[in-house]
Design a protein around this motif. Structure first.
Motif, PDB file in Angstrom:
ATOM      1  N   THR A 205       0.830  -1.203   0.000  1.00  0.00           N
ATOM      2  CA  THR A 205       0.000   0.000   0.000  1.00  0.00           C
ATOM      3  C   THR A 205       0.868   1.258   0.000  1.00  0.00           C
ATOM      4  O   THR A 205       0.620   2.203  -0.757  1.00  0.00           O
ATOM      5  CB  THR A 205      -0.926  -0.003   1.235  1.00  0.00           C
ATOM      6  N   ALA A 206       1.894   1.257   0.843  1.00  0.00           N
ATOM      7  CA  ALA A 206       2.772   2.427   0.911  1.00  0.00           C
ATOM      8  C   ALA A 206       3.509   2.626  -0.420  1.00  0.00           C
ATOM      9  O   ALA A 206       3.666   3.762  -0.901  1.00  0.00           O
ATOM     10  CB  ALA A 206       3.777   2.258   2.051  1.00  0.00           C
ATOM     11  N   ARG A 207       3.932   1.534  -1.027  1.00  0.00           N
ATOM     12  CA  ARG A 207       4.609   1.595  -2.330  1.00  0.00           C
ATOM     13  C   ARG A 207       3.676   2.250  -3.368  1.00  0.00           C
ATOM     14  O   ARG A 207       4.087   3.142  -4.108  1.00  0.00           O
ATOM     15  CB  ARG A 207       4.960   0.165  -2.739  1.00  0.00           C
ATOM     16  N   HIS A 208       2.426   1.811  -3.375  1.00  0.00           N
ATOM     17  CA  HIS A 208       1.433   2.333  -4.318  1.00  0.00           C
ATOM     18  C   HIS A 208       1.151   3.817  -4.050  1.00  0.00           C
ATOM     19  O   HIS A 208       1.209   4.650  -4.965  1.00  0.00           O
ATOM     20  CB  HIS A 208       0.149   1.499  -4.162  1.00  0.00           C
ATOM     21  N   GLU A 209       0.901   4.149  -2.792  1.00  0.00           N
ATOM     22  CA  GLU A 209       0.535   5.533  -2.468  1.00  0.00           C
ATOM     23  C   GLU A 209       1.718   6.483  -2.669  1.00  0.00           C
ATOM     24  O   GLU A 209       1.535   7.625  -3.100  1.00  0.00           O
ATOM     25  CB  GLU A 209       0.004   5.628  -1.038  1.00  0.00           C
ATOM     26  N   LEU A 210       2.915   6.027  -2.361  1.00  0.00           N
ATOM     27  CA  LEU A 210       4.087   6.869  -2.624  1.00  0.00           C
ATOM     28  C   LEU A 210       4.234   7.119  -4.127  1.00  0.00           C
ATOM     29  O   LEU A 210       4.650   8.201  -4.547  1.00  0.00           O
ATOM     30  CB  LEU A 210       5.361   6.216  -2.074  1.00  0.00           C
ATOM     31  N   GLY A 211       3.868   6.128  -4.940  1.00  0.00           N
ATOM     32  CA  GLY A 211       3.880   6.339  -6.391  1.00  0.00           C
ATOM     33  C   GLY A 211       2.985   7.505  -6.783  1.00  0.00           C
ATOM     34  O   GLY A 211       3.369   8.368  -7.592  1.00  0.00           O
ATOM     35  N   HIS A 212       1.792   7.571  -6.185  1.00  0.00           N
ATOM     36  CA  HIS A 212       0.909   8.718  -6.441  1.00  0.00           C
ATOM     37  C   HIS A 212       1.592  10.013  -6.001  1.00  0.00           C
ATOM     38  O   HIS A 212       1.601  11.011  -6.720  1.00  0.00           O
ATOM     39  CB  HIS A 212      -0.397   8.578  -5.652  1.00  0.00           C
ATOM     40  N   ASN A 233      -3.304 -10.275  -4.471  1.00  0.00           N
ATOM     41  CA  ASN A 233      -2.851 -11.182  -3.411  1.00  0.00           C
ATOM     42  C   ASN A 233      -1.339 -11.210  -3.239  1.00  0.00           C
ATOM     43  O   ASN A 233      -0.843 -11.324  -2.126  1.00  0.00           O
ATOM     44  CB  ASN A 233      -3.361 -12.592  -3.687  1.00  0.00           C
ATOM     45  N   ASN A 234      -0.618 -11.171  -4.344  1.00  0.00           N
ATOM     46  CA  ASN A 234       0.842 -11.131  -4.276  1.00  0.00           C
ATOM     47  C   ASN A 234       1.313  -9.810  -4.871  1.00  0.00           C
ATOM     48  O   ASN A 234       1.609  -9.721  -6.061  1.00  0.00           O
ATOM     49  CB  ASN A 234       1.450 -12.305  -5.049  1.00  0.00           C
ATOM     50  N   PRO A 235       1.368  -8.776  -4.038  1.00  0.00           N
ATOM     51  CA  PRO A 235       1.656  -7.444  -4.576  1.00  0.00           C
ATOM     52  C   PRO A 235       3.010  -7.401  -5.282  1.00  0.00           C
ATOM     53  O   PRO A 235       4.006  -7.915  -4.765  1.00  0.00           O
ATOM     54  CB  PRO A 235       1.665  -6.550  -3.331  1.00  0.00           C
ATOM     55  N   PRO A 236       3.046  -6.830  -6.477  1.00  0.00           N
ATOM     56  CA  PRO A 236       4.301  -6.757  -7.221  1.00  0.00           C
ATOM     57  C   PRO A 236       5.218  -5.658  -6.687  1.00  0.00           C
ATOM     58  O   PRO A 236       4.745  -4.705  -6.053  1.00  0.00           O
ATOM     59  CB  PRO A 236       3.833  -6.425  -8.643  1.00  0.00           C
ATOM     60  N   PRO A 237       6.506  -5.785  -6.953  1.00  0.00           N
ATOM     61  CA  PRO A 237       7.424  -4.672  -6.644  1.00  0.00           C
ATOM     62  C   PRO A 237       7.205  -3.538  -7.643  1.00  0.00           C
ATOM     63  O   PRO A 237       6.378  -3.656  -8.552  1.00  0.00           O
ATOM     64  CB  PRO A 237       8.804  -5.298  -6.833  1.00  0.00           C
ATOM     65  N   ILE A 238       7.930  -2.456  -7.459  1.00  0.00           N
ATOM     66  CA  ILE A 238       7.903  -1.376  -8.449  1.00  0.00           C
ATOM     67  C   ILE A 238       8.379  -1.974  -9.771  1.00  0.00           C
ATOM     68  O   ILE A 238       9.412  -2.638  -9.827  1.00  0.00           O
ATOM     69  CB  ILE A 238       8.840  -0.226  -8.008  1.00  0.00           C
ATOM     70  N   SER A 239       7.601  -1.776 -10.818  1.00  0.00           N
ATOM     71  CA  SER A 239       7.902  -2.428 -12.097  1.00  0.00           C
ATOM     72  C   SER A 239       8.617  -1.469 -13.048  1.00  0.00           C
ATOM     73  O   SER A 239       8.614  -0.250 -12.854  1.00  0.00           O
ATOM     74  CB  SER A 239       6.604  -2.905 -12.748  1.00  0.00           C
ATOM     75  N   ALA A 240       9.194  -2.045 -14.086  1.00  0.00           N
ATOM     76  CA  ALA A 240       9.805  -1.215 -15.131  1.00  0.00           C
ATOM     77  C   ALA A 240       8.760  -0.280 -15.738  1.00  0.00           C
ATOM     78  O   ALA A 240       9.049   0.876 -16.051  1.00  0.00           O
ATOM     79  CB  ALA A 240      10.423  -2.102 -16.216  1.00  0.00           C
ATOM     80  N   ARG A 241       7.526  -0.787 -15.878  1.00  0.00           N
ATOM     81  CA  ARG A 241       6.469   0.061 -16.436  1.00  0.00           C
ATOM     82  C   ARG A 241       6.139   1.233 -15.497  1.00  0.00           C
ATOM     83  O   ARG A 241       5.846   2.341 -15.958  1.00  0.00           O
ATOM     84  CB  ARG A 241       5.215  -0.773 -16.699  1.00  0.00           C
ATOM     85  N   ASP A 242       6.194   0.993 -14.189  1.00  0.00           N
ATOM     86  CA  ASP A 242       5.998   2.102 -13.245  1.00  0.00           C
ATOM     87  C   ASP A 242       7.060   3.184 -13.487  1.00  0.00           C
ATOM     88  O   ASP A 242       6.745   4.380 -13.507  1.00  0.00           O
ATOM     89  CB  ASP A 242       6.102   1.597 -11.793  1.00  0.00           C
ATOM     90  N   ILE A 243       8.298   2.751 -13.636  1.00  0.00           N
ATOM     91  CA  ILE A 243       9.376   3.745 -13.786  1.00  0.00           C
ATOM     92  C   ILE A 243       9.373   4.371 -15.175  1.00  0.00           C
ATOM     93  O   ILE A 243       9.651   5.565 -15.331  1.00  0.00           O
ATOM     94  CB  ILE A 243      10.749   3.106 -13.464  1.00  0.00           C
ATOM     95  N   ASN A 244       9.039   3.597 -16.205  1.00  0.00           N
ATOM     96  CA  ASN A 244       8.893   4.199 -17.536  1.00  0.00           C
ATOM     97  C   ASN A 244       7.841   5.314 -17.499  1.00  0.00           C
ATOM     98  O   ASN A 244       8.011   6.379 -18.107  1.00  0.00           O
ATOM     99  CB  ASN A 244       8.467   3.138 -18.558  1.00  0.00           C
ATOM    100  N   THR A 245       6.741   5.040 -16.775  1.00  0.00           N
ATOM    101  CA  THR A 245       5.674   6.031 -16.654  1.00  0.00           C
ATOM    102  C   THR A 245       6.159   7.253 -15.872  1.00  0.00           C
ATOM    103  O   THR A 245       5.956   8.400 -16.284  1.00  0.00           O
ATOM    104  CB  THR A 245       4.450   5.390 -15.954  1.00  0.00           C
ATOM    105  N   LEU A 246       6.831   6.982 -14.735  1.00  0.00           N
ATOM    106  CA  LEU A 246       7.353   8.084 -13.913  1.00  0.00           C
ATOM    107  C   LEU A 246       8.306   8.965 -14.728  1.00  0.00           C
ATOM    108  O   LEU A 246       8.247  10.196 -14.653  1.00  0.00           O
ATOM    109  CB  LEU A 246       8.079   7.499 -12.691  1.00  0.00           C
ATOM    110  N   LYS A 247       9.160   8.325 -15.514  1.00  0.00           N
ATOM    111  CA  LYS A 247      10.131   9.091 -16.308  1.00  0.00           C
ATOM    112  C   LYS A 247       9.429   9.978 -17.321  1.00  0.00           C
ATOM    113  O   LYS A 247       9.797  11.134 -17.504  1.00  0.00           O
ATOM    114  CB  LYS A 247      11.095   8.123 -17.013  1.00  0.00           C
TER     115      LYS A 247
END
Ligand SMILES: [Zn+2]
Length: 260
Positions: A205-212, A233-247
């Motif tokens: 949850t913190a990983r997700h909300e910090l992304g926002h 159920n098995n929350p993923p780590p920060i993904s390459a797609r997350d970082i591509n989007t952030l960039k």
């Protein structure tokens, strides 16, 4: 001078463990299992306020500049919409993060929550410079251990209030002016993260909300991304797609950080 813009994004839950804890605390607040995907942004004010700083693009922070996704896994930038002040981009680094500490060192559940949020901050620190601060007043991002408010809607036919979704977290931001002559337009995020989850889900949850809070003001359609809109159920780590989007987000325009 306050600026009358705010934004909110509630985290949603679709897992049995959290449903169970909700039953314990309040039977009336059961989440809907068929919660539709959250696809709309908080409505911006009809008319943008006058006298805001000009839109500008900042240089990419070095970690994002260096980031390369060799497998080219794509992004979900299309799902990220700018706000009335542009994209929610930080331009003053390090970004200061406050995590609510336990008052009682023997409170092991609180300790577990704290460590989980701390871990999420460390994870994102690989991509944007973050700094932990002990004083809430100076923080850019405030992480609180609290159940986010449930927002009821009135069903006009049954004349009862309904809770369309139960949430394990909420990210909200406010805009304000810092300093005089010049005044700089800045934002501050508050993340309310439930105390009623296992440490593993608190981390997710913190990983997700910090992304926002770091600028991903939208959700991924892919459950393999940390910013997918429903907890899995098995929350993923920060993904390459997350970082591509952030960039991509950090290459966009914003009025934040600009001065008048
Ligand atoms: Zn979210």
């Amino acid at each position: 001078m306050p600026v009358n813009y705010r934004g909110r994004w509630g985290g949603k839950v679709a897992i049995a463990a959290f449903v169970a804890s909700l039953i314990i605390f309040s039977p009336a607040l059961l989440p809907s299992q068929a919660t539709p995907p959250q696809s709309s942004l908080p409505a911006p004010a009809a008319t943008p306020p006058q006298n805001l700083p000009l839109l500008q693009v900042y240089p990419l922070p070095p970690q994002l500049e260096r980031w390369q996704d060799s497998e080219q896994q794509g992004d979900y930038f299309d799902a990220i919409k700018p706000t009335a002040v542009g994209y929610l981009i930080w331009s003053s680094f390090p970004i200061k993060v406050y995590i609510e500490p336990p008052n009682d060192p023997a409170d092991r559940r609180f300790q577990g929550w704290f460590k989980a949020v701390e871990t999420a901050v460390t994870e994102w620190n690989q991509y944007l410079p973050l700094e932990r601060v002990a004083e809430r007043e100076v923080a850019d991002i405030i992480c609180l251990r609290s159940r986010p408010p449930l927002r009821a809607t009135l069903n006009r036919q049954t004349r009862t209030f309904e809770f369309p979704t139960a949430r394990n977290a909420e990210a909200s931001y406010k805009l304000y002016w810092r300093g005089n002559n010049p005044s700089t337009l800045v934002h501050r995020f508050t993340l309310e993260i439930s105390p009623n989850q296992t440490d593993a889900f608190t981390l997710a949850t913190a990983r997700h909300e910090l992304g926002h809070a770091l600028g991903i003001w939208g959700h991924s359609p892919d459950p393999a991304d940390a910013l997918y809109d429903t907890q899995v159920n098995n929350p993923p780590p920060i993904s390459a797609r997350d970082i591509n989007t952030l960039k991509k987000i950090y290459q966009q325009q914003t009025r934040l950080g600009g001065s008048l």
